[in-house]
Write a protein that holds these residues in place. Structure first.
Motif, mmCIF file in Angstrom:
data_model
loop_
_atom_site.group_PDB
_atom_site.id
_atom_site.type_symbol
_atom_site.label_atom_id
_atom_site.label_comp_id
_atom_site.label_asym_id
_atom_site.label_seq_id
_atom_site.Cartn_x
_atom_site.Cartn_y
_atom_site.Cartn_z
ATOM 1 N N ASP A 79 0.809 -1.222 0.000
ATOM 2 C CA ASP A 79 0.000 0.000 0.000
ATOM 3 C C ASP A 79 0.846 1.278 0.000
ATOM 4 O O ASP A 79 0.569 2.227 -0.733
ATOM 5 N N ALA A 80 1.865 1.328 0.849
ATOM 6 C CA ALA A 80 2.688 2.530 0.948
ATOM 7 C C ALA A 80 3.422 2.800 -0.355
ATOM 8 O O ALA A 80 3.556 3.956 -0.782
ATOM 9 N N ALA A 81 3.915 1.758 -1.003
ATOM 10 C CA ALA A 81 4.599 1.928 -2.283
ATOM 11 C C ALA A 81 3.638 2.448 -3.345
ATOM 12 O O ALA A 81 4.005 3.292 -4.178
ATOM 13 N N VAL A 82 2.404 1.980 -3.311
ATOM 14 C CA VAL A 82 1.391 2.460 -4.249
ATOM 15 C C VAL A 82 1.092 3.932 -3.994
ATOM 16 O O VAL A 82 1.037 4.746 -4.927
ATOM 17 N N LEU A 83 0.915 4.299 -2.746
ATOM 18 C CA LEU A 83 0.615 5.685 -2.408
ATOM 19 C C LEU A 83 1.786 6.620 -2.693
ATOM 20 O O LEU A 83 1.589 7.812 -2.928
ATOM 21 N N SER A 84 2.989 6.095 -2.663
ATOM 22 C CA SER A 84 4.155 6.937 -2.911
ATOM 23 C C SER A 84 4.150 7.493 -4.323
ATOM 24 O O SER A 84 4.794 8.511 -4.603
ATOM 25 N N THR A 85 3.422 6.850 -5.232
ATOM 26 C CA THR A 85 3.318 7.366 -6.596
ATOM 27 C C THR A 85 2.278 8.466 -6.704
ATOM 28 O O THR A 85 2.229 9.174 -7.712
#
Length: 305
Positions: A160-166
């Motif tokens: 989730d965090a990696a997705v939101l980082s975009t």
């Protein structure tokens, strides 16, 4: 007992100053392209990322800016209990079109700080966070708020965090001393790099601060205040806090080029059907190195501890 209470007070002052310094560093990190949306994450659980996210939001709001704190750890929600606030609606209701964003978010005890909760048992949170409607909701929040902060799950557990980082302008990686291993931290850094995240820094947490003896003595002994005027006492206000719709519009940055992660797609006529979303049944109404890469490099296997 008195000495213990005094020590706790000094520790709180150090904590507050550290968070204010963090907020200032973020504010001045990029003058030409300000960082306004921030993902707060960690490598493993129990590194204190939620505490850092809440404290950062409070520090930003206390400085006079408006901030929206989003609960994006949809599998293990904790912000609501920490703040003592419980909303009737959350992120899913907003994305489904059931509730307006201004009606779903709630005011906190800190002026200028608002909170948007997440409903429990949301299916496929990573798909929801990568949807066009979620990006559109973030853009709408940035129209009314100076900053938007996302509290996310640990990178070792979910993507989730990696997705939101975009979606966000920057990402903060919380590092709990004696909690995360070097290989786990290096793996989290690699995951964010692979996602193309703008990793703006690492926040060392749960560590023993190195206090200056002059600093401690200054706050411990105090000065002679016998002739000082009495400080004004502000009674708690009972006036209702206005909804974010009444907040002053925030100047937006110029749209990014086509293909950029923050670009929003046109809204569909039927947003719920477009995203395949269905309403959720209601069960009841120091390390501070020159660069983050340098910090991560320092913890790679084979480097000096």
């Amino acid at each position: 007992m008195a000495k213990k209470q005094k020590k706790v007070g000094i520790d709180q002052i150090h904590m507050q100053n550290a968070i204010k310094t963090l907020a200032a560093n973020i504010r001045f990190a990029s003058v030409d392209d300000p960082i306004r949306s921030i993902v707060v994450t960690s490598s493993v659980p129990n590194e204190g990322k939620t505490t850092v996210a809440i404290s950062l939001a409070e520090a930003i709001a206390s400085s006079g800016s408006s901030v929206l704190l989003l609960e994006c750890d949809m599998r293990r929600r904790s912000i609501a209990n920490s703040l003592g606030i419980h909303a009737r609606s959350g992120v899913y209701s907003v994305l489904c079109g059931q509730t307006a964003l201004a009606d779903a978010m709630v005011a906190t005890g800190t002026r200028g700080m608002y909170f948007l909760d997440s409903e429990p048992h949301i299916p496929n949170p990573d798909v929801l966070l990568s949807s066009k409607r979620f990006r559109k909701m973030v853009d709408a929040a940035l129209d009314s708020f100076d900053y938007v902060i996302f509290d996310t799950p640990p990178l070792s557990a979910f993507v989730d965090a990696a997705v939101l980082s975009t979606v966000a302008d920057g990402t903060l990686l919380v590092v709990g001393q004696n909690v995360v291993r070097r290989d786990e931290l290096a793996s989290s850094h690699a995951q964010l790099e692979k996602a193309g995240a703008n990793l703006i820094g690492a926040v060392m947490n749960l560590c023993k601060s190195e206090k200056s003896e002059y600093y401690t003595e200054y706050y411990s002994r105090g000065g002679d205040d016998s002739n000082a005027p009495a400080a004004p006492v502000n009674a708690p206000t009972t006036q209702a806090v206005s909804k974010p719709s009444s907040l002053r519009p925030v100047a937006r940055k110029a749209p990014r080029a086509a293909g950029a992660s923050r670009q929003s797609a046109p809204a569909a006529q039927n947003p719920v059907a477009a995203q395949g979303l269905k309403p959720i049944p209601q069960t009841g109404a120091k390390i501070a190195p020159d660069t983050t890469a340098q910090f991560i490099a320092s913890i790679q296997p084979g480097s000096k501890k």
